[in-house]
Write an enzyme that holds these catalytic residues in place. Structure first.
Site, PDB file in Angstrom:
ATOM      1  N   HIS A  48       1.059  -1.429  -0.029  1.00 10.24           N
ATOM      2  CA  HIS A  48       0.123   0.607  -0.078  1.00 10.24           C
ATOM      3  C   HIS A  48       0.894   1.238   0.344  1.00 10.24           C
ATOM      4  CE1 HIS A  48      -2.765   3.003   0.870  1.00 10.24           C
ATOM      5  NE2 HIS A  48      -2.207   3.031   1.751  1.00 10.24           N
ATOM      6  N   HIS A  72       3.533   7.373   5.381  1.00 12.39           N
ATOM      7  CA  HIS A  72       2.754   8.110   5.707  1.00 12.39           C
ATOM      8  C   HIS A  72       1.536   7.088   7.396  1.00 12.39           C
ATOM      9  CE1 HIS A  72       0.016   5.948   2.846  1.00 12.39           C
ATOM     10  NE2 HIS A  72      -1.212   6.090   3.346  1.00 12.39           N
ATOM     11  N   GLU A  76       0.732   5.873  13.169  1.00 17.33           N
ATOM     12  CA  GLU A  76      -0.745   5.680  13.078  1.00 17.33           C
ATOM     13  C   GLU A  76      -0.404   4.372  13.919  1.00 17.33           C
ATOM     14  OE1 GLU A  76      -3.054   7.972  14.201  1.00 17.33           O
ATOM     15  OE2 GLU A  76      -4.483   6.916  13.933  1.00 17.33           O
ATOM     16  N   ASP A  77       0.220   3.428  12.748  1.00 19.50           N
ATOM     17  CA  ASP A  77       0.075   2.056  12.755  1.00 19.50           C
ATOM     18  C   ASP A  77       1.254   1.057  13.375  1.00 19.50           C
ATOM     19  OD1 ASP A  77      -2.525   2.450  11.610  1.00 19.50           O
ATOM     20  OD2 ASP A  77      -1.854   2.217   9.670  1.00 19.50           O
ATOM     21  N   ASP A 138      -2.934   8.502  -1.755  1.00 16.89           N
ATOM     22  CA  ASP A 138      -3.104   7.142  -0.463  1.00 16.89           C
ATOM     23  C   ASP A 138      -4.675   6.820  -0.731  1.00 16.89           C
ATOM     24  OD1 ASP A 138      -3.274   5.121   2.164  1.00 16.89           O
ATOM     25  OD2 ASP A 138      -4.936   7.027   2.496  1.00 16.89           O
ATOM     26  N   ASP A 259     -17.482  17.056 -26.425  1.00 11.52           N
ATOM     27  CA  ASP A 259     -15.996  16.601 -25.778  1.00 11.52           C
ATOM     28  C   ASP A 259     -15.440  15.382 -24.713  1.00 11.52           C
ATOM     29  OD1 ASP A 259     -17.101  16.915 -23.724  1.00 11.52           O
ATOM     30  OD2 ASP A 259     -16.028  17.990 -22.671  1.00 11.52           O
TER      31      ASP A 259
HETATM   32 MN    MN Z   1      -2.636   4.130   4.012  1.00 13.29          MN
END
Ligand code: MN
Length: 494
Positions: A48, A72, A76-77, A138, A259
């Site tokens: 990811h 990123h 958090e993880d 993301d 278009d």
């Molecule tokens: Mn993410």
């Protein structure tokens, strides 16, 4: 070198050994930090991060943004702390990673009346365009790999993308990303309409494809003869979600959508753009009312091009867009095109802190001056930024409840306005307020991003002083009611 890293480095506008090293190091660091983590699909979590970083590289993001894209989710993880990131990668990368982490905490509840506020809040919280880019990259990967999630979660994420992320991408002028986000969400939310739009587009496109080829050749020959360098001529097919919306407005008649396919002619200079348009009109008849000069009058998000729609002579109608390379970069990448050309040595957070600082100091800010110099289109850059300011921050501030709910208030609003915005009783019995954890007077002016907690007492009542402190009509009206004032009673200053 890892092929993934190779790919991340390929798109860099500026490639110093320092930047290569930064990305390579962030790659290895994230790989270790997320070791053993899996996505719901069963794939290693690290995939990811690599895909997010690749999306950023494709957008032309700078090395720090790509590194932050790789990192990123660490704070958090994983066990990685803010201090770790600062020590390893510096303040700037930490600022970006923390920005993305903050954005991850904003709650989307699918309430229609919150959508506009949430968009503003998203931008205000991000503080920096690069943080938004990472979040969009993301989200793009999350949508591409969404099939592993339950249908309910898929729908919620797709809805949020359509209502929050895609409009922001549009506002920032990142057309390509906006189109991709919308089409992926469209397929999840409305599979039947998606398939139908795809079918209609394919049918139409088969018809126009041969015309496009023949017009392309003719334009190329014409420009060569006129001694205008052709940088490229290619065509784009309209994204499905935007086509779907147009078809709905036109009774599903694709022949009224001019278009569906547009030829894009890229030439070296602004003068060449106008010459090219003239040459095109000397060969093909333009459709009345469809000639647009977005060079002289750029769109709100900074888009510049000349547009015309011509009869090809074989029964089809196609749109032609003429622009320079710089205009093309803006059309595809929006603010990202500015970001990638940002000068490298100004690395302090203050100096390159994007949106808000930029907006607060529109003429004196170093970054903006760089843009102005590099874009050589000062007028357009400035009006673009002013447009952002108008839309996102015009005399409004956004504050939170302790639970992360969003309250949108006018500038200089006080905790009393905040209390009444939430509930009449909360205002009527407010006895004190805490802002970001600290007790403050009820007359305190709130600032963007403040977290506000109202203390209440059953015995507390509004006082006439409050009328001088509040900014919102709502609070004023409710205080007057509590004080027993009729509309024509004036309150004497104390
Ligand atoms: Mn993410």
């Amino acid at each position: 070198m890892e092929p993934d890293v190779q790919e991340l480095l390929e798109n860099l506008v500026v490639t110093s050994s320092q930047e290569r090293e930064l990305i390579t190091r962030a790659y290895t660091y994230a790989q270790n930090a997320h070791k053993g983590h899996q996505r719901e699909s069963g794939l290693p979590y690290f995939t990811h991060l690599v895909e997010t970083a690749k999306n950023l590289a494709r957008l032309g993001a700078d090395a720090q943004t790509i590194a932050a894209g790789l990192l990123h989710d660490t704070i958090e993880d994983t066990d990685v702390t803010a201090d770790d990131i600062r020590r390893e990668f510096g303040d700037d990368v930490l600022f970006l990673v923390e920005g993305v982490t903050k954005l991850g905490k904003l709650k989307y509840r699918g309430l229609k009346r919150h959508v506009e506020t949430l968009r503003k809040l998203f931008v205000a919280t991000a503080e920096d365009v690069r943080v938004i880019l990472i979040k969009l990259a993301d989200r793009l990967h999350n949508l591409r790999s969404i099939k592993a999630l339950s249908p309910d979660r898929q729908k919620r994420i797709a809805q949020e993308t359509l209502e929050i992320y895609a409009p922001i991408a549009h506002r920032l002028g990142i057309g390509q990303l906006k189109g991709e986000l919308e089409d992926l969400s469209f397929e999840i939310l409305h599979p039947r309409e998606y398939k139908e739009t795809l079918r209609i587009r394919n049918e139409k496109h088969a018809q126009t494809l041969s015309d496009l080829g023949h017009v392309t050749e003719e334009i190329r020959a014409m420009l060569t003869k006129a001694d205008i360098d052709v940088i490229s001529i290619d065509h784009r097919i309209k994204h499905l979600y935007s086509l779907h919306k147009k078809l709905r407005d036109r009774d599903m008649n694709i022949d009224e959508v001019y278009d569906v396919a547009a030829l894009r002619v890229i030439v070296p200079t602004l003068e060449d753009c106008y010459l090219t348009l003239g040459l095109i009109h000397s060969v093909w008849k333009p459709l009345p009312g469809r000639i647009k000069d977005y060079i002289a009058m750029p769109k709100g998000n900074g888009y510049q091009s000349l547009h015309t729609t011509i009869f090809t002579g074989t029964g089809t109608i196609i749109e032609i867009q003429v622009r320079t390379k710089e205009m093309h970069a803006i059309a595809e990448l929006g603010v990202a095109s500015h970001v990638s050309y940002k000068e490298k040595k100004s690395t302090s957070v203050e100096e390159i802190q994007g949106l808000r600082t930029l907006i607060d100091l529109p003429t004196s800010h170093g970054w903006l001056q760089e843009l102005a110099r590099e874009q050589k289109e000062t007028k357009h850059t400035t009006s673009f930024m002013q447009g952002l300011k108008r839309d996102f921050f015009k005399e409004r501030i956004i504050v939170f409840t302790p639970r992360g709910e969003v309250v949108d208030l006018p500038e200089h609003a006080t905790p009393i306005d905040f209390a009444y915005a939430i509930h009449t009783d909360l205002g009527n019995h407010a006895s004190g307020a805490r802002v970001n954890g600290t007790f403050v007077a009820l007359s305190t002016k709130l600032k963007h991003g403040d977290i506000v907690l109202i203390e209440t007492k059953e015995s507390a009542r509004p006082s006439s002083k409050w009328l001088r402190w509040v900014k919102t009509a709502n609070a004023r009206r409710k205080i007057r009611t509590m004080l027993g004032l009729t509309d024509d009673t004036t309150v004497k200053p104390e």
